[in-house]
Scaffold this active site. Structure first.
Site, PDB file in Angstrom:
ATOM      1  N   HIS A   4      13.292  -8.220  -2.129  1.00 56.13           N
ATOM      2  CA  HIS A   4      12.821  -8.784  -3.409  1.00 56.13           C
ATOM      3  C   HIS A   4      11.294  -8.886  -3.452  1.00 56.13           C
ATOM      4  CE1 HIS A   4      17.052 -10.193  -3.843  1.00 56.13           C
ATOM      5  NE2 HIS A   4      16.917 -10.476  -2.556  1.00 56.13           N
ATOM      6  N   SER A  61     -14.619   3.691  -9.868  1.00 58.59           N
ATOM      7  CA  SER A  61     -14.618   3.350 -11.291  1.00 58.59           C
ATOM      8  C   SER A  61     -15.992   3.664 -11.858  1.00 58.59           C
ATOM      9  CB  SER A  61     -14.310   1.864 -11.460  1.00 58.59           C
ATOM     10  OG  SER A  61     -14.799   1.410 -12.708  1.00 58.59           O
ATOM     11  N   GLU A  75      -0.887   6.623  -7.613  1.00 62.96           N
ATOM     12  CA  GLU A  75      -0.360   6.311  -8.951  1.00 62.96           C
ATOM     13  C   GLU A  75       0.240   7.554  -9.612  1.00 62.96           C
ATOM     14  OE1 GLU A  75      -3.210   3.248 -11.023  1.00 62.96           O
ATOM     15  OE2 GLU A  75      -4.334   4.450  -9.605  1.00 62.96           O
TER      16      GLU A  75
END
Ligand code: ARG
Length: 476
Positions: free
Chosen positions: A174, A295, A308
């Site tokens: 979990h 970034s 990703e």
């Protein structure tokens, strides 16, 4: 477009649109521009050029061997096809949309090179068995490349597992701290998954390896062809036994896409873990500069873009599977042009999977687990509570349910005291369970916890090293 649709005489020849030279015998006019656009597959099926030429060479050799065409024609066709292969590979071949697909582009060029002999190549075959053969050869080749990519990824994971066989980290259920595990054990979990993926691709390969060539349009042919000969020339196990089936199913593409979807799902789960683990908050792993990006506004950022994107690829791969399942659903036998819609999803899924596998192998090869952060996290959240309960069972002979309850009370106490289990004073524990002795501290460290899980398949370093050795051998 508008001019064409508004013109009343639809069967009159239209400027610039002559009837197709391959099948246009009964046609007065060429196709409408929209017809040509929806019909043409050359934009994507040109990727089959190598398979198409191999299939045609095998077919021509067989026709000559069987005396269906002359040896001279067979030789002229073969030389012409070899030349076309070279032309395509050097980039000088000019593809034509008017010639619809890769099969007719190559055959038309062969006509220019070999003259009348070229017109004999299509004896005893059809584009239907031709495209099914091309597609099977392409999927087979792609399965072999996928298998190699999976093996490379597995080797990178095994190297991580070997280096971190004794490195303790939190195991989660979990996404909550569950029990200490080892880094090596976690890496090898993915090795098992990717190995099953290899198995699924291998199953698909074994099942698809029957040759459609010679099924012709759908019914077979009256020419005395030798299907065994073409099948073995192309590396197939045997010719497909039913000509209708041979030209009308794409279940092998569906199987490939299903295996690809499951594999991409595995990649996606691992990619998600890398995204979480590489966050500043977790800090479990450092991804290399080679597989992260900065970034444009926040100078401190190291974004796990590759992870990703690997996480995302399953979307389009599963989409390809669904797309083709729906194309094939309800199609009456045998060939229908609907089936031309198999290629774009196939190519896109195969390309996406190849890229995802390569990116994952690169990330895994470069990534550096932070042993200190992993160990600290492994001990948080009372992760050795099960070890305490097991001690109560083993040493005091307590039923496990009772031990669970007692341990729960000790955890609550430690939580109230703001310490972990190993840090809770013995007398405080004894206030809850008088039978506890100092020996209990032997099982409360994360190292002891992990090392104790020696059951087959367990997380103990000794078991992990055995598995690493097994995989090293299997992947050698
Ligand atoms: N371009 C077609 C395909 O991709 C080749 C087969 C065409 N066959 C036919 N009867 N029109 O499926």
């Amino acid at each position: 477009m508008a001019e064409h649709s508004e013109s009343g005489a639809k069967d009159q020849p239209q400027p610039g649109a002559a009837a197709n030279t391959m099948w246009g015998g009964r046609f007065k006019a060429g196709p409408d521009a929209v017809m040509a656009a929806i019909n043409a597959s050359i934009g994507f099926d040109r990727r089959f050029y190598g398979e198409d030429i191999a299939g045609s060479r095998a077919h021509a050799a067989m026709l000559a061997a069987r005396g269906i065409i002359s040896e001279a024609d067979g030789a002229a066709i073969d030389a012409g096809l070899a030349q076309i292969l070279a032309e395509i590979e050097s980039g000088e071949f000019v593809f034509s949309e008017a010639l619809e697909d890769i099969h007719m582009n190559i055959e038309a060029r062969l006509g220019e090179i070999a003259g009348e002999a070229a017109g004999r190549l299509h004896t005893g075959r059809s584009r239907n068995d031709q495209v099914a053969t091309d597609c099977k050869l392409w999927v087979r080749k792609t399965i072999d490349a996928t298998d190699a990519a999976l093996a490379a990824l597995m080797r990178a994971l095994v190297a991580q597992a070997e280096a971190g066989a004794g490195m303790v980290m939190p195991g989660f259920t979990h996404l909550q701290t569950a029990q200490p595990v080892t880094w090596g054990h976690h890496m090898l979990a993915y090795v098992e998954m990717f190995n099953r993926d290899r198995g699924r691709f291998a199953d698909c390969r074994a099942r698809l390896n029957e040759c459609p060539l010679g099924a012709a349009a759908l019914a077979g042919t009256s020419f005395p062809i030798d299907r065994q000969m073409t099948a073995s020339a192309l590396g197939f196990e045997r010719p497909a036994a039913n000509s209708i089936d041979a030209v009308s199913d794409r279940d092998f593409v569906l199987e490939f896409l299903a295996a690809a979807t499951i594999c991409a799902g595995h990649l996606s789960r691992f990619a998600e873990e890398l995204v979480i683990w590489s966050s500043v908050q977790f800090g479990f792993v450092r991804l290399s500069d080679r597989f992260t990006t900065g970034s444009s506004i926040m100078p401190q950022k190291r974004n796990p873009d590759a992870a990703e994107l690997v996480r995302a690829k399953v979307g389009r791969i599963a989409g390809a599977l669904v797309a083709l399942v729906l194309v094939m659903k309800g199609l009456p036998l045998a060939f229908a042009k609907d089936m031309q819609e198999d290629k774009e999803p196939l190519f896109d899924a195969a390309d996406s999977l190849a890229l995802a596998l390569a990116a994952m192998a690169g990330m895994v090869g470069d990534m550096a687990p932070d042993a200190g952060r992993l160990r600290a996290a492994a001990g948080s959240g009372f992760s050795t509570a099960t070890d305490l309960a097991d001690w109560l069972v083993r040493v005091l002979g307590m039923p496990f349910r009772e031990a669970h309850r007692v341990t729960g009370r000790i955890v609550a106490l430690a939580e109230a005291e703001g310490c972990d289990l190993a840090g809770l004073a013995l007398d405080k524990m004894q206030a809850i369970e008088p039978g506890l002795t100092a020996a209990v501290h032997d099982v409360l460290s994360v190292e002891a916890s992990a090392a104790s899980r020696v059951s087959y398949g367990g997380t103990a370093p000794v078991r992990v090293r055995e598995q690493v050795a097994r995989w090293r051998e299997e992947l050698a």
